[in-house]
Design a protein around this motif. Structure first.
Motif, PDB file in Angstrom:
ATOM      1  N   PHE A 145       4.559  -9.236   5.175  1.00 26.25           N
ATOM      2  CA  PHE A 145       4.312  -9.035   3.752  1.00 26.25           C
ATOM      3  C   PHE A 145       3.063  -8.185   3.520  1.00 26.25           C
ATOM      4  O   PHE A 145       3.007  -7.410   2.559  1.00 26.25           O
ATOM      5  N   ARG A 146       2.080  -8.288   4.384  1.00 24.81           N
ATOM      6  CA  ARG A 146       0.889  -7.452   4.269  1.00 24.81           C
ATOM      7  C   ARG A 146       1.265  -5.979   4.468  1.00 24.81           C
ATOM      8  O   ARG A 146       0.845  -5.110   3.694  1.00 24.81           O
ATOM      9  N   VAL A 147       2.071  -5.700   5.477  1.00 23.25           N
ATOM     10  CA  VAL A 147       2.523  -4.326   5.720  1.00 23.25           C
ATOM     11  C   VAL A 147       3.418  -3.857   4.576  1.00 23.25           C
ATOM     12  O   VAL A 147       3.323  -2.701   4.134  1.00 23.25           O
ATOM     13  N   LEU A 148       4.272  -4.724   4.063  1.00 22.01           N
ATOM     14  CA  LEU A 148       5.155  -4.373   2.959  1.00 22.01           C
ATOM     15  C   LEU A 148       4.347  -4.026   1.701  1.00 22.01           C
ATOM     16  O   LEU A 148       4.631  -3.030   1.025  1.00 22.01           O
ATOM     17  N   ILE A 149       3.331  -4.802   1.400  1.00 23.99           N
ATOM     18  CA  ILE A 149       2.492  -4.539   0.235  1.00 23.99           C
ATOM     19  C   ILE A 149       1.700  -3.245   0.444  1.00 23.99           C
ATOM     20  O   ILE A 149       1.590  -2.421  -0.470  1.00 23.99           O
ATOM     21  N   PHE A 157       2.589  -0.700   2.264  1.00 20.43           N
ATOM     22  CA  PHE A 157       3.561   0.381   2.123  1.00 20.43           C
ATOM     23  C   PHE A 157       3.843   0.666   0.652  1.00 20.43           C
ATOM     24  O   PHE A 157       3.883   1.824   0.229  1.00 20.43           O
ATOM     25  N   ALA A 158       4.023  -0.386  -0.144  1.00 15.71           N
ATOM     26  CA  ALA A 158       4.314  -0.199  -1.569  1.00 15.71           C
ATOM     27  C   ALA A 158       3.127   0.443  -2.294  1.00 15.71           C
ATOM     28  O   ALA A 158       3.314   1.343  -3.126  1.00 15.71           O
ATOM     29  N   ALA A 182       3.235   4.165  -3.974  1.00 20.06           N
ATOM     30  CA  ALA A 182       2.905   4.356  -5.385  1.00 20.06           C
ATOM     31  C   ALA A 182       1.777   5.375  -5.540  1.00 20.06           C
ATOM     32  O   ALA A 182       1.827   6.224  -6.440  1.00 20.06           O
ATOM     33  N   ALA A 183       0.776   5.339  -4.679  1.00 17.11           N
ATOM     34  CA  ALA A 183      -0.316   6.315  -4.743  1.00 17.11           C
ATOM     35  C   ALA A 183       0.206   7.720  -4.462  1.00 17.11           C
ATOM     36  O   ALA A 183      -0.171   8.687  -5.133  1.00 17.11           O
ATOM     37  N   PHE A 184       1.090   7.857  -3.490  1.00 16.46           N
ATOM     38  CA  PHE A 184       1.681   9.160  -3.181  1.00 16.46           C
ATOM     39  C   PHE A 184       2.502   9.660  -4.354  1.00 16.46           C
ATOM     40  O   PHE A 184       2.417  10.834  -4.734  1.00 16.46           O
ATOM     41  N   TYR A 185       3.282   8.785  -4.968  1.00 16.39           N
ATOM     42  CA  TYR A 185       4.105   9.165  -6.117  1.00 16.39           C
ATOM     43  C   TYR A 185       3.224   9.608  -7.285  1.00 16.39           C
ATOM     44  O   TYR A 185       3.514  10.618  -7.940  1.00 16.39           O
ATOM     45  N   LEU A 186       2.155   8.873  -7.559  1.00 16.39           N
ATOM     46  CA  LEU A 186       1.253   9.257  -8.648  1.00 16.39           C
ATOM     47  C   LEU A 186       0.583  10.592  -8.354  1.00 16.39           C
ATOM     48  O   LEU A 186       0.398  11.423  -9.253  1.00 16.39           O
ATOM     49  N   GLY A 187       0.226  10.823  -7.101  1.00 18.19           N
ATOM     50  CA  GLY A 187      -0.356  12.110  -6.725  1.00 18.19           C
ATOM     51  C   GLY A 187       0.631  13.250  -6.906  1.00 18.19           C
ATOM     52  O   GLY A 187       0.277  14.336  -7.383  1.00 18.19           O
ATOM     53  N   MET A 188       1.884  13.013  -6.550  1.00 11.44           N
ATOM     54  CA  MET A 188       2.906  14.051  -6.724  1.00 11.44           C
ATOM     55  C   MET A 188       3.171  14.322  -8.197  1.00 11.44           C
ATOM     56  O   MET A 188       3.348  15.482  -8.599  1.00 11.44           O
TER      57      MET A 188
END
Length: 81
Positions: free
Chosen positions: A12-16, A18-19, A23-29
Protein backbone atom coordinates in the motif's frame (compact mmCIF):
# COMPACT_ATOMS: atom_id res chain seq x y z
CA UNK A 1 1.51 -13.62 10.08
CA UNK A 2 3.60 -10.50 10.75
CA UNK A 3 5.33 -10.97 7.39
CA UNK A 4 2.00 -10.80 5.51
CA UNK A 5 1.02 -7.62 7.34
CA UNK A 6 4.41 -6.04 6.63
CA UNK A 7 4.17 -7.02 2.95
CA UNK A 8 0.64 -5.57 2.78
CA UNK A 9 1.78 -2.30 4.35
CA UNK A 10 4.72 -2.05 1.94
CA UNK A 11 2.39 -2.79 -0.98
CA UNK A 12 0.00 0.00 0.00
CA UNK A 13 2.93 2.36 0.60
CA UNK A 14 4.21 1.70 -2.94
CA UNK A 15 0.66 2.00 -4.32
CA UNK A 16 0.14 5.38 -2.63
CA UNK A 17 3.56 6.58 -3.79
CA UNK A 18 2.73 5.52 -7.35
CA UNK A 19 -0.61 7.35 -7.21
CA UNK A 20 0.97 10.54 -5.85
CA UNK A 21 3.76 10.55 -8.44
CA UNK A 22 1.29 9.81 -11.24
CA UNK A 23 -0.90 12.71 -10.12
CA UNK A 24 2.14 15.02 -9.95
CA UNK A 25 3.19 13.95 -13.46
CA UNK A 26 -0.35 14.51 -14.76
CA UNK A 27 -0.52 17.98 -13.19
CA UNK A 28 2.86 18.83 -14.69
CA UNK A 29 1.71 17.70 -18.13
CA UNK A 30 -1.51 19.72 -17.91
CA UNK A 31 0.49 22.78 -16.79
CA UNK A 32 2.83 22.37 -19.79
CA UNK A 33 -0.16 21.95 -22.11
CA UNK A 34 -1.75 25.11 -20.74
CA UNK A 35 1.55 26.98 -21.13
CA UNK A 36 2.03 25.74 -24.72
CA UNK A 37 -1.49 26.81 -25.73
CA UNK A 38 -0.57 30.43 -24.97
CA UNK A 39 2.45 30.24 -27.30
CA UNK A 40 1.31 30.98 -30.85
CA UNK A 41 3.86 29.18 -32.91
CA UNK A 42 2.44 29.84 -36.36
CA UNK A 43 1.65 33.54 -36.11
CA UNK A 44 2.12 35.61 -39.22
CA UNK A 45 5.40 37.48 -39.45
CA UNK A 46 5.54 41.12 -38.42
CA UNK A 47 5.72 42.40 -41.98
CA UNK A 48 3.63 41.34 -44.95
CA UNK A 49 6.53 39.75 -46.84
CA UNK A 50 8.50 36.63 -46.08
CA UNK A 51 12.09 36.28 -47.27
CA UNK A 52 12.61 33.16 -49.33
CA UNK A 53 16.08 32.04 -50.30
CA UNK A 54 17.26 29.08 -52.31
CA UNK A 55 20.64 27.47 -51.94
CA UNK A 56 22.03 25.70 -54.94
CA UNK A 57 25.46 24.25 -55.57
CA UNK A 58 24.88 23.87 -59.31
CA UNK A 59 24.10 20.15 -59.25
CA UNK A 60 20.46 19.61 -60.03
CA UNK A 61 19.20 16.25 -58.79
CA UNK A 62 22.40 15.59 -56.83
CA UNK A 63 22.43 16.45 -53.15
CA UNK A 64 25.69 17.17 -51.39
CA UNK A 65 26.26 17.96 -47.73
CA UNK A 66 27.69 21.34 -46.89
CA UNK A 67 27.94 23.39 -43.70
CA UNK A 68 24.48 24.88 -44.09
CA UNK A 69 22.86 21.46 -44.36
CA UNK A 70 24.59 20.18 -41.24
CA UNK A 71 23.54 23.25 -39.25
CA UNK A 72 19.96 22.77 -40.46
CA UNK A 73 20.10 19.11 -39.35
CA UNK A 74 21.27 20.11 -35.88
CA UNK A 75 18.56 22.76 -35.69
CA UNK A 76 16.01 20.14 -36.70
CA UNK A 77 17.22 17.74 -34.00
CA UNK A 78 17.39 20.49 -31.37
CA UNK A 79 13.82 21.64 -31.98
CA UNK A 80 12.51 18.07 -31.98
CA UNK A 81 10.53 18.30 -35.16
Amino acid sequence: MDDYIRIGIEFFRVLILFAVLTAAFYLGMTWMDHYQQRVHRYDEPGSGAVKVSQFSDGHEGHYSWNGHDVSRLFEFLRDGE
